[in-house]
Scaffold this motif. Structure first.
Motif, PDB file in Angstrom:
ATOM      1  N   PHE A  12      41.359  59.340  31.978  1.00  0.00           N
ATOM      2  CA  PHE A  12      42.645  60.020  31.808  1.00  0.00           C
ATOM      3  C   PHE A  12      42.963  60.883  33.032  1.00  0.00           C
ATOM      4  O   PHE A  12      44.099  60.886  33.530  1.00  0.00           O
ATOM      5  CB  PHE A  12      42.647  60.862  30.532  1.00  0.00           C
ATOM      6  N   ALA A  13      41.955  61.618  33.528  1.00  0.00           N
ATOM      7  CA  ALA A  13      42.173  62.436  34.720  1.00  0.00           C
ATOM      8  C   ALA A  13      42.453  61.563  35.935  1.00  0.00           C
ATOM      9  O   ALA A  13      43.335  61.872  36.749  1.00  0.00           O
ATOM     10  CB  ALA A  13      40.952  63.321  34.978  1.00  0.00           C
ATOM     11  N   VAL A  14      41.719  60.471  36.059  1.00  0.00           N
ATOM     12  CA  VAL A  14      41.937  59.556  37.189  1.00  0.00           C
ATOM     13  C   VAL A  14      43.343  58.967  37.131  1.00  0.00           C
ATOM     14  O   VAL A  14      44.042  58.889  38.151  1.00  0.00           O
ATOM     15  CB  VAL A  14      40.879  58.433  37.185  1.00  0.00           C
ATOM     16  N   ALA A  15      43.769  58.568  35.943  1.00  0.00           N
ATOM     17  CA  ALA A  15      45.101  57.986  35.789  1.00  0.00           C
ATOM     18  C   ALA A  15      46.193  58.994  36.151  1.00  0.00           C
ATOM     19  O   ALA A  15      47.179  58.648  36.804  1.00  0.00           O
ATOM     20  CB  ALA A  15      45.286  57.489  34.350  1.00  0.00           C
ATOM     21  N   ARG A  16      46.007  60.248  35.738  1.00  0.00           N
ATOM     22  CA  ARG A  16      46.997  61.282  36.090  1.00  0.00           C
ATOM     23  C   ARG A  16      47.077  61.449  37.600  1.00  0.00           C
ATOM     24  O   ARG A  16      48.174  61.575  38.160  1.00  0.00           O
ATOM     25  CB  ARG A  16      46.635  62.609  35.426  1.00  0.00           C
ATOM     26  N   ASN A  17      45.926  61.472  38.257  1.00  0.00           N
ATOM     27  CA  ASN A  17      45.919  61.649  39.709  1.00  0.00           C
ATOM     28  C   ASN A  17      46.599  60.494  40.436  1.00  0.00           C
ATOM     29  O   ASN A  17      47.201  60.677  41.495  1.00  0.00           O
ATOM     30  CB  ASN A  17      44.484  61.798  40.213  1.00  0.00           C
ATOM     31  N   LEU A  18      46.494  59.308  39.865  1.00  0.00           N
ATOM     32  CA  LEU A  18      47.091  58.126  40.488  1.00  0.00           C
ATOM     33  C   LEU A  18      48.530  57.888  40.031  1.00  0.00           C
ATOM     34  O   LEU A  18      49.206  57.011  40.567  1.00  0.00           O
ATOM     35  CB  LEU A  18      46.245  56.885  40.169  1.00  0.00           C
ATOM     36  N   GLY A  19      48.964  58.645  39.028  1.00  0.00           N
ATOM     37  CA  GLY A  19      50.305  58.432  38.494  1.00  0.00           C
ATOM     38  C   GLY A  19      50.431  57.147  37.707  1.00  0.00           C
ATOM     39  O   GLY A  19      51.493  56.532  37.665  1.00  0.00           O
ATOM     40  N   LEU A  20      49.330  56.747  37.053  1.00  0.00           N
ATOM     41  CA  LEU A  20      49.312  55.506  36.284  1.00  0.00           C
ATOM     42  C   LEU A  20      49.043  55.792  34.814  1.00  0.00           C
ATOM     43  O   LEU A  20      48.505  56.838  34.459  1.00  0.00           O
ATOM     44  CB  LEU A  20      48.206  54.569  36.807  1.00  0.00           C
ATOM     45  N   ALA A  21      49.393  54.831  33.963  1.00  0.00           N
ATOM     46  CA  ALA A  21      48.979  54.901  32.567  1.00  0.00           C
ATOM     47  C   ALA A  21      47.492  54.566  32.501  1.00  0.00           C
ATOM     48  O   ALA A  21      47.015  53.705  33.251  1.00  0.00           O
ATOM     49  CB  ALA A  21      49.777  53.907  31.725  1.00  0.00           C
ATOM     50  N   PRO A  22      46.725  55.219  31.637  1.00  0.00           N
ATOM     51  CA  PRO A  22      45.287  54.932  31.544  1.00  0.00           C
ATOM     52  C   PRO A  22      44.992  53.455  31.308  1.00  0.00           C
ATOM     53  O   PRO A  22      43.979  52.938  31.771  1.00  0.00           O
ATOM     54  CB  PRO A  22      44.839  55.789  30.354  1.00  0.00           C
ATOM     55  N   GLU A  23      45.897  52.785  30.603  1.00  0.00           N
ATOM     56  CA  GLU A  23      45.694  51.371  30.303  1.00  0.00           C
ATOM     57  C   GLU A  23      45.750  50.484  31.548  1.00  0.00           C
ATOM     58  O   GLU A  23      45.319  49.329  31.510  1.00  0.00           O
ATOM     59  CB  GLU A  23      46.744  50.900  29.288  1.00  0.00           C
ATOM     60  N   ARG A  24      46.276  51.022  32.642  1.00  0.00           N
ATOM     61  CA  ARG A  24      46.368  50.249  33.887  1.00  0.00           C
ATOM     62  C   ARG A  24      45.054  50.258  34.674  1.00  0.00           C
ATOM     63  O   ARG A  24      44.931  49.559  35.679  1.00  0.00           O
ATOM     64  CB  ARG A  24      47.487  50.832  34.768  1.00  0.00           C
ATOM     65  N   ALA A 315      38.125  52.695  47.344  1.00  0.00           N
ATOM     66  CA  ALA A 315      38.722  51.402  47.691  1.00  0.00           C
ATOM     67  C   ALA A 315      39.048  50.599  46.438  1.00  0.00           C
ATOM     68  O   ALA A 315      40.114  49.956  46.356  1.00  0.00           O
ATOM     69  CB  ALA A 315      37.770  50.614  48.589  1.00  0.00           C
ATOM     70  N   LEU A 316      38.165  50.645  45.442  1.00  0.00           N
ATOM     71  CA  LEU A 316      38.400  49.896  44.209  1.00  0.00           C
ATOM     72  C   LEU A 316      39.471  50.550  43.341  1.00  0.00           C
ATOM     73  O   LEU A 316      40.210  49.864  42.623  1.00  0.00           O
ATOM     74  CB  LEU A 316      37.098  49.761  43.415  1.00  0.00           C
ATOM     75  N   LEU A 317      39.558  51.885  43.414  1.00  0.00           N
ATOM     76  CA  LEU A 317      40.601  52.568  42.641  1.00  0.00           C
ATOM     77  C   LEU A 317      41.997  52.120  43.057  1.00  0.00           C
ATOM     78  O   LEU A 317      42.921  52.084  42.244  1.00  0.00           O
ATOM     79  CB  LEU A 317      40.476  54.083  42.809  1.00  0.00           C
ATOM     80  N   ALA A 318      42.136  51.794  44.326  1.00  0.00           N
ATOM     81  CA  ALA A 318      43.429  51.309  44.812  1.00  0.00           C
ATOM     82  C   ALA A 318      43.821  50.003  44.126  1.00  0.00           C
ATOM     83  O   ALA A 318      45.000  49.633  44.102  1.00  0.00           O
ATOM     84  CB  ALA A 318      43.375  51.115  46.325  1.00  0.00           C
ATOM     85  N   LYS A 319      42.830  49.327  43.550  1.00  0.00           N
ATOM     86  CA  LYS A 319      43.077  48.077  42.828  1.00  0.00           C
ATOM     87  C   LYS A 319      43.043  48.281  41.312  1.00  0.00           C
ATOM     88  O   LYS A 319      43.033  47.321  40.545  1.00  0.00           O
ATOM     89  CB  LYS A 319      42.033  47.032  43.230  1.00  0.00           C
ATOM     90  N   GLY A 320      42.989  49.557  40.890  1.00  0.00           N
ATOM     91  CA  GLY A 320      42.984  49.853  39.460  1.00  0.00           C
ATOM     92  C   GLY A 320      41.628  49.671  38.809  1.00  0.00           C
ATOM     93  O   GLY A 320      41.537  49.513  37.588  1.00  0.00           O
ATOM     94  N   ILE A 321      40.547  49.708  39.598  1.00  0.00           N
ATOM     95  CA  ILE A 321      39.192  49.514  39.076  1.00  0.00           C
ATOM     96  C   ILE A 321      38.387  50.788  39.333  1.00  0.00           C
ATOM     97  O   ILE A 321      38.317  51.267  40.464  1.00  0.00           O
ATOM     98  CB  ILE A 321      38.505  48.313  39.748  1.00  0.00           C
ATOM     99  N   LEU A 322      37.774  51.336  38.281  1.00  0.00           N
ATOM    100  CA  LEU A 322      37.019  52.584  38.382  1.00  0.00           C
ATOM    101  C   LEU A 322      35.534  52.312  38.179  1.00  0.00           C
ATOM    102  O   LEU A 322      35.124  51.803  37.127  1.00  0.00           O
ATOM    103  CB  LEU A 322      37.509  53.584  37.333  1.00  0.00           C
ATOM    104  N   ILE A 323      34.709  52.634  39.181  1.00  0.00           N
ATOM    105  CA  ILE A 323      33.261  52.522  39.059  1.00  0.00           C
ATOM    106  C   ILE A 323      32.650  53.917  39.046  1.00  0.00           C
ATOM    107  O   ILE A 323      33.333  54.904  39.327  1.00  0.00           O
ATOM    108  CB  ILE A 323      32.645  51.674  40.198  1.00  0.00           C
TER     109      ILE A 323
END
Length: 359
Positions: A12-24, A315-323
């Motif tokens: 949820f925090a990552v999605a807010r920082n990226l301006g995305l919905a968590p589902e993305r 780099a992966l976050l830019a593709k919507g992938i969180l490790i």
């Protein structure tokens, strides 16, 4: 220097920082059952909505009965909690002592709980060069220095390695000989239940086994965990717990989850097969070393110079992938990351993204 207390699963925090919905975001940082909740949980929760007009069952009697039947123990040997993290923080405040030993790398909440309770913390660090194997004899020598509490996780988190039951048995004996209270965290043992040490600790008043329903049963948002221990030890824990610590929805979901044996069988079968496939594919990517594991995640080390897990994560976050960047775990460095075993299509997306990022 203190190790930062960070966790995976902060989607949820990552999605807010990226301006995305968590589902993305495809979250590989939290190791949750990719099959989701057991099919009957949703219906059980819906049917229990009217129960929310009442206080939760303070003793969670029905849930304890279900857990006792699932594990073959007595209900008096179970303490339920608002996630196993509640118990991790409760134990250093419940049982006397001042000096603790943590087998590392390990879940950051062990150290945080001990720090908050004023304990001194030392680490017994396992090496990736021997696949995080534990030498019971070496641990026994370390315990002779005088430790009041030992934290050990099996399967290891984040390493994923499963300690042989004979080694765990030896650790239990060593703790008994040294007068050390053992906290054995089996948060991921549901994925290899036959290796559990639950029947070895239930008669030992100086040991507690922790379990979580977050990972295997896929209900992290409801916060549900429990301890298995001798009845007198459980009574001491329960006496320190806050009233109504486990809400009605969590109790209902827990009971429904335990009742679905087919779901448990499907989960173990899928994870075993997909973990092996994902591990083999990761090992084929140049510059990566994959460690074997028995849980629903894999620890990976970057062998390529100049590339850190944090850089790879970005780099992966830019593709919507969180490790999960594992550089903040005691005993690991900036080259380690962890990935959950997810659905096959999602795992394939991860593999393609890793290949592109490491070109």
């Amino acid at each position: 220097m203190a190790i930062p207390h960070e966790h995976g699963g902060n989607v949820f925090a990552v999605a807010r920082n990226l301006g995305l919905a968590p589902e993305r975001i495809i979250d590989f940082s939290a190791s949750i059952n990719p099959l989701g909740m057991a099919p009957g949980v949703r219906e059980a929760l819906t049917q229990s909505l009217d129960r929310l007009l009442h206080y939760p069952d303070k003793g969670a009697a029905e849930l304890k009965q279900a857990l006792a039947a699932y594990h073959g123990v007595d209900p008096a040997e179970i303490a339920v909690a608002n996630g196993s993290t509640e118990l991790i923080h409760l134990l250093p405040r419940t049982f006397p002592g001042r000096k603790a030993l943590v087998v590392a790398p390990a879940f950051a909440e062990y150290a945080l709980a001990l720090e908050r309770a004023g304990w001194q913390i030392d680490y017994f660090t396992l090496s990736p060069d021997v696949d995080f194997a534990l030498d019971p004899a070496a641990l026994g020598e370390r315990l002779k220095a005088g430790y009041d509490m030992l934290f050990l996780c099996n399967p290891g988190n984040p390493a994923g390695n499963l300690l042989p039951l004979q080694d765990v048995t030896r650790v239990i004996d060593l703790c008994r000989e040294s007068g050390t209270f053992l906290v054995l965290d089996e948060a991921f043992m549901d994925f290899c239940e036959e290796e559990s040490a639950k029947h070895l600790v239930r008669g030992n008043p100086r040991a507690v086994l922790l379990r979580s329903m977050t990972k295997f049963f896929g209900i992290p948002g409801l916060r549900l965990g429990y301890a298995i221990a001798a009845a007198e030890t459980v009574a001491q824990i329960v006496a320190q717990q806050d009233p109504w610590n486990v809400n009605t929805a969590a109790q209902v979901a827990g009971i429904a989850s335990l009742a679905d044996e087919g779901y448990c069988v499907r989960t173990r079968s899928y994870i075993d097969e997909e973990r092996a496939r994902l591990a083999a594919a990761l090992a084929e990517i140049p510059g990566l070393q994959v460690f074997s594991g028995r849980a629903n995640y894999l620890l990976v080390r970057i062998l390529r110079q100049g590339v850190s897990a944090r850089q790879l994560r970005e780099a992966l976050l830019a593709k919507g992938i969180l490790i999960r960047d594992c550089g903040n775990f005691q005993g690991l460095d900036a080259s380690f990351f962890r990935v959950a075993v997810r659905l096959e299509g999602e795992d394939d997306l991860l593999l393609r993204a890793l290949v592109e990022a490491l070109r």
